[in-house]
Scaffold this active site. Structure first.
Site, short mmCIF file in Angstrom:
data_model
loop_
_atom_site.label_atom_id
_atom_site.label_comp_id
_atom_site.label_asym_id
_atom_site.label_seq_id
_atom_site.Cartn_x
_atom_site.Cartn_y
_atom_site.Cartn_z
N SER A 88 -25.57 -6.74 11.15
CA SER A 88 -26.09 -5.26 10.60
C SER A 88 -24.90 -4.54 9.94
O SER A 88 -24.95 -4.11 8.96
CB SER A 88 -26.76 -4.46 11.71
OG SER A 88 -25.85 -4.39 12.85
N THR B 35 -14.60 -1.00 24.24
CA THR B 35 -13.72 -0.04 24.15
C THR B 35 -13.62 0.92 22.85
O THR B 35 -12.93 1.85 23.23
CB THR B 35 -12.33 -0.76 24.31
OG1 THR B 35 -12.39 -1.72 23.42
CG2 THR B 35 -11.89 -1.56 25.60
N ASP B 36 -14.29 0.37 21.84
CA ASP B 36 -14.04 1.40 20.73
C ASP B 36 -14.94 2.69 20.75
O ASP B 36 -14.35 3.75 20.10
CB ASP B 36 -14.82 0.54 19.64
CG ASP B 36 -16.17 -0.04 19.82
OD1 ASP B 36 -16.87 0.17 20.70
OD2 ASP B 36 -16.77 -0.31 18.75
N TYR C 74 -27.25 -0.48 25.76
CA TYR C 74 -26.02 -0.16 25.15
C TYR C 74 -25.50 1.40 25.15
O TYR C 74 -24.60 1.68 25.85
CB TYR C 74 -26.10 -0.59 23.57
CG TYR C 74 -24.74 -0.38 22.88
CD1 TYR C 74 -23.75 -1.32 22.89
CD2 TYR C 74 -24.26 0.84 22.36
CE1 TYR C 74 -22.54 -1.03 22.13
CE2 TYR C 74 -23.06 1.01 21.80
CZ TYR C 74 -22.18 0.04 21.76
OH TYR C 74 -20.97 0.35 20.95
N ASP D 27 -17.33 -3.05 14.42
CA ASP D 27 -17.98 -4.05 13.64
C ASP D 27 -17.70 -3.52 12.24
O ASP D 27 -17.43 -4.44 11.54
CB ASP D 27 -19.40 -3.96 13.86
CG ASP D 27 -19.82 -4.24 15.31
OD1 ASP D 27 -18.96 -4.75 16.04
OD2 ASP D 27 -21.10 -3.97 16.06
C1 GLA Z 1 -21.29 -3.83 19.26
C2 GLA Z 1 -21.20 -2.48 18.88
C3 GLA Z 1 -19.58 -2.32 18.77
C4 GLA Z 1 -18.88 -2.50 20.15
C5 GLA Z 1 -19.28 -3.80 20.74
C6 GLA Z 1 -18.55 -3.91 22.17
O1 GLA Z 1 -21.11 -4.86 18.73
O2 GLA Z 1 -21.66 -2.33 17.48
O3 GLA Z 1 -19.20 -0.94 18.46
O4 GLA Z 1 -19.13 -1.33 20.95
O5 GLA Z 1 -20.60 -4.02 20.61
O6 GLA Z 1 -17.23 -4.17 21.98
#
Ligand code: GLA
Length: 391
Positions: free
Chosen positions: A130, A35-36, A224, A174
């Site tokens: 990371s 969702t971010d 992704y 993150d």
């Molecule tokens: C990874 C990405 C985050 C987020 C998640 C899924 O961790 O680094 O920004 O999009 O996946 O919620």
């Protein structure tokens, strides 16, 4: 991890004493996945598994960096005036990226440093090793040179390192979790406005168990980035009929009313996940605040199903972990956490049931998948900071 041990490792590597020790946590996301980058809600907390760094300033412009996790890579040396991405610089590219963007903001740093790093987060486990390293670097550089740069800016530079230096179009989840966390709390963050609320994670009768599938599918980064593009394509089609700038601004009702304008079923499902997951995250945080743990668990399970069926970022190993967790006694809820395509799931489990939970889920997993899963008890942690001696 013992401070003494870290100092010893530094000395063995660099032949003199290290000066300062820093720690940057990993994170789990309780709910609010993918969702971010859609302007939606997330609900992560930092954990005590993380990355340690021992550092001492140098007189010249070099950084000498060594990781206890990658002895085969040996010490990597780079100049702080030459911070281009280089594949052979391996894990230090995260350090270089952060330093490059920090210098863009504050000007050239006066000298380099020696750095010994040791991480306790398994790589590729979706626990943000990371981001942990990015924020470790950010805080070290900030404190070492007494920089006037806000914590939120360091968080944003961490995301920029990921996006521009490493080429992963991730959101801010993150780095925000690793940079802003407070022990004992999870953050309900609106990724559209960056306003957030610290919500207590007060679970005296339960543990949060992390279940590591020890599996990571290849091409994770490109998968992704594809998810993100699909959400953007769905948003564009919706924007012909509704005035929004991100999927996170849509209510479920508005989405249901207009979803027919999304011509492709895959795109529709990607967008549906983003809209519903964000709303669910809000409700889940409310449930936690109200002490309605069962309701929180129900939202966790729904989140997993949506990530499996609509967003398609689970794999057999993670899906098995979550679904077998649901069947165990004393389990409040379970779901995959992080980006997906392997990595970890989390479950909230009654204290007395944790032992049998680990045995049962573990043996079922081994039988079906053919290798062992790993289990850890998650403890919340503060965001990245210096580890002062008396703590
Ligand atoms: C990874 C990405 C985050 C987020 C998640 C899924 O961790 O680094 O920004 O999009 O996946 O919620």
């Amino acid at each position: 991890m013992e401070r003494k041990q870290l100092m010893k490792e530094f000395k063995e590597r660099f032949n003199y004493e290290g000066e300062r020790v820093f720690f940057s946590p990993g994170r789990i996301n309780l709910i609010g996945e993918h969702t971010d980058y859609n302007g939606g809600k997330v609900f992560p907390c930092a954990i005590t598994m993380g990355t340690y760094g021992v550092v001492k300033a140098r007189k010249d412009n070099k950084v000498h960096a060594y990781s206890g996790n990658f002895p085969e890579v040996d010490t990597i040396v780079f100049n702080i005036q030459d911070l281009a991405f280089k594949k052979e610089d391996n894990w230090t590219n995260y350090v270089k990226g952060m330093m490059k963007y920090i210098q863009e903001q504050v000007g050239e740093l006066p000298h380099g440093f020696d750095l010994y790093v040791y991480g306790t987060i398994p790589n590729g486990a979706s626990l943000s090793s990371s981001a942990s390293l990015e924020l470790l670097t950010g805080v070290i550089v900030h404190d070492l040179y007494n920089l006037d740069i806000s914590r939120l800016d360091l968080v944003k530079l961490g995301m920029r390192t990921e996006n521009e230096f490493l080429g992963l179009n991730s959101g801010i989840l993150d780095q925000f979790a690793v940079g802003m966390a407070v022990k004992g709390y999870a953050m309900l963050l609106d990724t559209n406005t960056l306003s957030y609320e610290q919500v207590p994670v007060d679970l005296p009768h339960h543990k949060i168990v992390i279940m590591n599938s020890m599996t990571r599918r290849e091409l994770v980064d490109s998968e992704y980035n594809t998810r993100r593009e699909q959400c953007e394509a769905a948003l564009e089609q919706l924007q012909e009929v509704v005035d929004v700038s991100s999927l996170g601004e849509l209510t479920e009702e508005t989405f249901e009313k207009y979803k027919h304008v999304i011509k492709d079923d895959v795109l529709m499902r990607r967008a549906r996940h983003a809209v519903y997951e964000s709303a669910r995250t809000d409700r889940a945080a409310e449930a936690l605040k109200a002490g309605e743990l069962d309701l929180f668990g129900k939202y966790m399970n729904e989140s997993h199903i949506s990530l499996d069926e609509d967003y398609e970022v689970t794999i057999e190993a993670t899906d098995l972990l979550a679904r077998s967790a649901w069947k165990e006694p004393g389990v409040i809820g379970a779901r995959m956490t992080g980006g997906g395509f392997g990595g970890c799931c989390i479950a909230i489990v009654e204290n007395d049931e944790v032992k049998s939970f680990v045995e049962n889920v573990g043996s079922g997993f081994n039988e079906k998948i053919g290798h062992e899963a790993e289990f850890y008890i998650a403890e919340t942690a503060d965001g990245a900071k210096e580890w002062v001696d008396n703590e």
